[in-house]
Design a protein around this motif. Sequence first.
Motif, PDB file in Angstrom:
ATOM      1  N   HIS A 100      -4.081 -81.739  58.453  1.00  0.00           N
ATOM      2  CA  HIS A 100      -3.720 -82.051  59.839  1.00  0.00           C
ATOM      3  C   HIS A 100      -3.786 -80.746  60.615  1.00  0.00           C
ATOM      4  O   HIS A 100      -3.471 -79.686  60.071  1.00  0.00           O
ATOM      5  CB  HIS A 100      -2.301 -82.639  59.885  1.00  0.00           C
ATOM      6  N   ALA A 101      -4.195 -80.820  61.882  1.00  0.00           N
ATOM      7  CA  ALA A 101      -4.357 -79.598  62.681  1.00  0.00           C
ATOM      8  C   ALA A 101      -3.047 -78.815  62.801  1.00  0.00           C
ATOM      9  O   ALA A 101      -3.058 -77.603  63.026  1.00  0.00           O
ATOM     10  CB  ALA A 101      -4.884 -79.955  64.062  1.00  0.00           C
ATOM     11  N   PHE A 102      -1.911 -79.492  62.640  1.00  0.00           N
ATOM     12  CA  PHE A 102      -0.622 -78.809  62.759  1.00  0.00           C
ATOM     13  C   PHE A 102       0.155 -78.850  61.442  1.00  0.00           C
ATOM     14  O   PHE A 102       1.374 -78.829  61.429  1.00  0.00           O
ATOM     15  CB  PHE A 102       0.204 -79.424  63.893  1.00  0.00           C
ATOM     16  N   ALA A 103      -0.583 -78.931  60.342  1.00  0.00           N
ATOM     17  CA  ALA A 103       0.098 -78.985  59.041  1.00  0.00           C
ATOM     18  C   ALA A 103       0.686 -77.621  58.673  1.00  0.00           C
ATOM     19  O   ALA A 103       1.761 -77.537  58.084  1.00  0.00           O
ATOM     20  CB  ALA A 103      -0.873 -79.439  57.957  1.00  0.00           C
ATOM     21  N   TRP A 104      -0.018 -76.565  58.988  1.00  0.00           N
ATOM     22  CA  TRP A 104       0.398 -75.204  58.603  1.00  0.00           C
ATOM     23  C   TRP A 104       0.563 -74.393  59.879  1.00  0.00           C
ATOM     24  O   TRP A 104      -0.423 -74.039  60.525  1.00  0.00           O
ATOM     25  CB  TRP A 104      -0.685 -74.596  57.696  1.00  0.00           C
ATOM     26  N   VAL A 105       1.819 -74.145  60.265  1.00  0.00           N
ATOM     27  CA  VAL A 105       2.040 -73.590  61.599  1.00  0.00           C
ATOM     28  C   VAL A 105       2.905 -72.319  61.647  1.00  0.00           C
ATOM     29  O   VAL A 105       3.611 -72.097  62.619  1.00  0.00           O
ATOM     30  CB  VAL A 105       2.634 -74.664  62.542  1.00  0.00           C
ATOM     31  N   PRO A 106       2.857 -71.463  60.639  1.00  0.00           N
ATOM     32  CA  PRO A 106       3.643 -70.230  60.777  1.00  0.00           C
ATOM     33  C   PRO A 106       3.168 -69.374  61.939  1.00  0.00           C
ATOM     34  O   PRO A 106       3.941 -68.576  62.471  1.00  0.00           O
ATOM     35  CB  PRO A 106       3.444 -69.510  59.443  1.00  0.00           C
ATOM     36  N   PHE A 107       1.914 -69.543  62.326  1.00  0.00           N
ATOM     37  CA  PHE A 107       1.390 -68.782  63.460  1.00  0.00           C
ATOM     38  C   PHE A 107       1.167 -69.682  64.666  1.00  0.00           C
ATOM     39  O   PHE A 107       0.376 -69.375  65.547  1.00  0.00           O
ATOM     40  CB  PHE A 107       0.090 -68.075  63.064  1.00  0.00           C
ATOM     41  N   GLY A 108       1.879 -70.765  64.718  1.00  0.00           N
ATOM     42  CA  GLY A 108       1.717 -71.698  65.819  1.00  0.00           C
ATOM     43  C   GLY A 108       0.468 -72.543  65.637  1.00  0.00           C
ATOM     44  O   GLY A 108      -0.095 -72.634  64.546  1.00  0.00           O
ATOM     45  N   GLY A 109       0.037 -73.163  66.725  1.00  0.00           N
ATOM     46  CA  GLY A 109      -1.144 -74.010  66.651  1.00  0.00           C
ATOM     47  C   GLY A 109      -1.670 -74.298  68.034  1.00  0.00           C
ATOM     48  O   GLY A 109      -1.032 -73.967  69.037  1.00  0.00           O
ATOM     49  N   GLY A 110      -2.861 -74.859  68.081  1.00  0.00           N
ATOM     50  CA  GLY A 110      -3.430 -75.207  69.375  1.00  0.00           C
ATOM     51  C   GLY A 110      -3.887 -73.983  70.146  1.00  0.00           C
ATOM     52  O   GLY A 110      -4.149 -72.923  69.582  1.00  0.00           O
ATOM     53  N   ALA A 111      -3.963 -74.131  71.455  1.00  0.00           N
ATOM     54  CA  ALA A 111      -4.549 -73.099  72.313  1.00  0.00           C
ATOM     55  C   ALA A 111      -3.800 -71.769  72.230  1.00  0.00           C
ATOM     56  O   ALA A 111      -4.394 -70.714  72.417  1.00  0.00           O
ATOM     57  CB  ALA A 111      -4.585 -73.593  73.749  1.00  0.00           C
ATOM     58  N   HIS A 112      -2.518 -71.791  71.967  1.00  0.00           N
ATOM     59  CA  HIS A 112      -1.734 -70.551  71.950  1.00  0.00           C
ATOM     60  C   HIS A 112      -1.408 -70.063  70.548  1.00  0.00           C
ATOM     61  O   HIS A 112      -0.450 -69.309  70.351  1.00  0.00           O
ATOM     62  CB  HIS A 112      -0.465 -70.721  72.791  1.00  0.00           C
ATOM     63  N   MET A 113      -2.218 -70.457  69.614  1.00  0.00           N
ATOM     64  CA  MET A 113      -2.015 -69.960  68.256  1.00  0.00           C
ATOM     65  C   MET A 113      -2.088 -68.430  68.259  1.00  0.00           C
ATOM     66  O   MET A 113      -2.815 -67.829  69.051  1.00  0.00           O
ATOM     67  CB  MET A 113      -3.105 -70.514  67.349  1.00  0.00           C
ATOM     68  N   CYS A 114      -1.311 -67.819  67.404  1.00  0.00           N
ATOM     69  CA  CYS A 114      -1.203 -66.350  67.348  1.00  0.00           C
ATOM     70  C   CYS A 114      -2.577 -65.671  67.244  1.00  0.00           C
ATOM     71  O   CYS A 114      -3.357 -65.978  66.359  1.00  0.00           O
ATOM     72  CB  CYS A 114      -0.363 -65.983  66.131  1.00  0.00           C
ATOM     73  N   ILE A 115      -2.814 -64.712  68.133  1.00  0.00           N
ATOM     74  CA  ILE A 115      -4.092 -63.997  68.038  1.00  0.00           C
ATOM     75  C   ILE A 115      -4.021 -62.858  67.012  1.00  0.00           C
ATOM     76  O   ILE A 115      -5.020 -62.258  66.677  1.00  0.00           O
ATOM     77  CB  ILE A 115      -4.548 -63.423  69.398  1.00  0.00           C
ATOM     78  N   GLY A 116      -2.802 -62.564  66.544  1.00  0.00           N
ATOM     79  CA  GLY A 116      -2.649 -61.465  65.595  1.00  0.00           C
ATOM     80  C   GLY A 116      -2.560 -61.929  64.152  1.00  0.00           C
ATOM     81  O   GLY A 116      -2.249 -61.145  63.258  1.00  0.00           O
ATOM     82  N   GLN A 117      -2.850 -63.210  63.927  1.00  0.00           N
ATOM     83  CA  GLN A 117      -2.652 -63.791  62.597  1.00  0.00           C
ATOM     84  C   GLN A 117      -3.323 -62.980  61.487  1.00  0.00           C
ATOM     85  O   GLN A 117      -2.702 -62.633  60.485  1.00  0.00           O
ATOM     86  CB  GLN A 117      -3.167 -65.226  62.575  1.00  0.00           C
ATOM     87  N   HIS A 118      -4.596 -62.677  61.668  1.00  0.00           N
ATOM     88  CA  HIS A 118      -5.320 -62.011  60.582  1.00  0.00           C
ATOM     89  C   HIS A 118      -4.906 -60.546  60.454  1.00  0.00           C
ATOM     90  O   HIS A 118      -4.787 -60.010  59.348  1.00  0.00           O
ATOM     91  CB  HIS A 118      -6.823 -62.181  60.776  1.00  0.00           C
ATOM     92  N   PHE A 119      -4.654 -59.917  61.598  1.00  0.00           N
ATOM     93  CA  PHE A 119      -4.165 -58.543  61.579  1.00  0.00           C
ATOM     94  C   PHE A 119      -2.814 -58.488  60.867  1.00  0.00           C
ATOM     95  O   PHE A 119      -2.574 -57.656  59.988  1.00  0.00           O
ATOM     96  CB  PHE A 119      -4.065 -58.023  63.015  1.00  0.00           C
ATOM     97  N   ALA A 120      -1.914 -59.412  61.232  1.00  0.00           N
ATOM     98  CA  ALA A 120      -0.580 -59.433  60.628  1.00  0.00           C
ATOM     99  C   ALA A 120      -0.670 -59.675  59.121  1.00  0.00           C
ATOM    100  O   ALA A 120       0.044 -59.054  58.332  1.00  0.00           O
ATOM    101  CB  ALA A 120       0.264 -60.525  61.289  1.00  0.00           C
ATOM    102  N   THR A 121      -1.568 -60.561  58.717  1.00  0.00           N
ATOM    103  CA  THR A 121      -1.717 -60.869  57.285  1.00  0.00           C
ATOM    104  C   THR A 121      -2.168 -59.624  56.528  1.00  0.00           C
ATOM    105  O   THR A 121      -1.667 -59.333  55.434  1.00  0.00           O
ATOM    106  CB  THR A 121      -2.722 -62.030  57.099  1.00  0.00           C
ATOM    107  N   LEU A 122      -3.105 -58.880  57.116  1.00  0.00           N
ATOM    108  CA  LEU A 122      -3.560 -57.648  56.467  1.00  0.00           C
ATOM    109  C   LEU A 122      -2.447 -56.610  56.397  1.00  0.00           C
ATOM    110  O   LEU A 122      -2.274 -55.925  55.383  1.00  0.00           O
ATOM    111  CB  LEU A 122      -4.763 -57.064  57.219  1.00  0.00           C
ATOM    112  N   GLN A 123      -1.671 -56.511  57.485  1.00  0.00           N
ATOM    113  CA  GLN A 123      -0.557 -55.554  57.499  1.00  0.00           C
ATOM    114  C   GLN A 123       0.448 -55.885  56.396  1.00  0.00           C
ATOM    115  O   GLN A 123       0.902 -55.000  55.671  1.00  0.00           O
ATOM    116  CB  GLN A 123       0.179 -55.621  58.840  1.00  0.00           C
ATOM    117  N   VAL A 124       0.786 -57.165  56.295  1.00  0.00           N
ATOM    118  CA  VAL A 124       1.758 -57.569  55.276  1.00  0.00           C
ATOM    119  C   VAL A 124       1.236 -57.219  53.888  1.00  0.00           C
ATOM    120  O   VAL A 124       1.951 -56.674  53.041  1.00  0.00           O
ATOM    121  CB  VAL A 124       2.079 -59.080  55.382  1.00  0.00           C
ATOM    122  N   LYS A 125      -0.055 -57.490  53.647  1.00  0.00           N
ATOM    123  CA  LYS A 125      -0.627 -57.184  52.327  1.00  0.00           C
ATOM    124  C   LYS A 125      -0.570 -55.687  52.060  1.00  0.00           C
ATOM    125  O   LYS A 125      -0.209 -55.254  50.953  1.00  0.00           O
ATOM    126  CB  LYS A 125      -2.083 -57.652  52.260  1.00  0.00           C
TER     127      LYS A 125
END
Length: 151
Positions: free
Chosen positions: A84-109
Amino acid sequence: MATANANSNRRYAVFLSYRHADNKEQGRQWATWLHQVLEGYEIPAGMLVGVYPIHVHYMSSLWTDPTRFDPERFSPARQEDKRHAFAWVPFGGGAHMCIGQHFATLQVKAIMHQLLLRYRWSIAPGYVMPYQLVPIAKPKDGLQVTLQRQG
Ligand code: HEM
């Protein structure tokens, strides 16, 4: 001291409550300005609706055995997060989904890599993390994990 197992269910990582009055698609989903009945609940126009990601992340209609730590649920073969488009939403969803998602994931790693290499992690026996849900979900006690430098 019991060794922390990183309690790593990814779904514990984010407990956000937020509203989407300014976002048409989210508004459609979460009914902030139209009077609607959603699954038997009447939502008057103008009512603020809190989105509860942790609930979504434990819905058995979306996730197989939802309480189990099972990274393979994200594998190409299973892709449970795509059910579902909103099944996994730690970074929000839709038009305002987090733009830093991939950057944040790399930082955490990168940060976790160093912390796991250099420190031994522990929690007190029987420790259960108390968490607050609003205004932003987080441990109430600052997260009582002890890090001991190794080597
Ligand atoms: C683990 C780290 C992060 C989490 C859990 C997170 C989570 C979120 C969530 C849930 C939203 C949607 C808010 C909403 O719909 O109202 C959001 C939006 C946003 N995030 Fe993140 N975020 C993270 C890191 C970052 C980073 C590192 C950046 C920038 C470098 C960033 C920039 C943004 C921006 C600009 C938006 C607004 C996007 C928009 O409204 O179109 N975030 N984030």
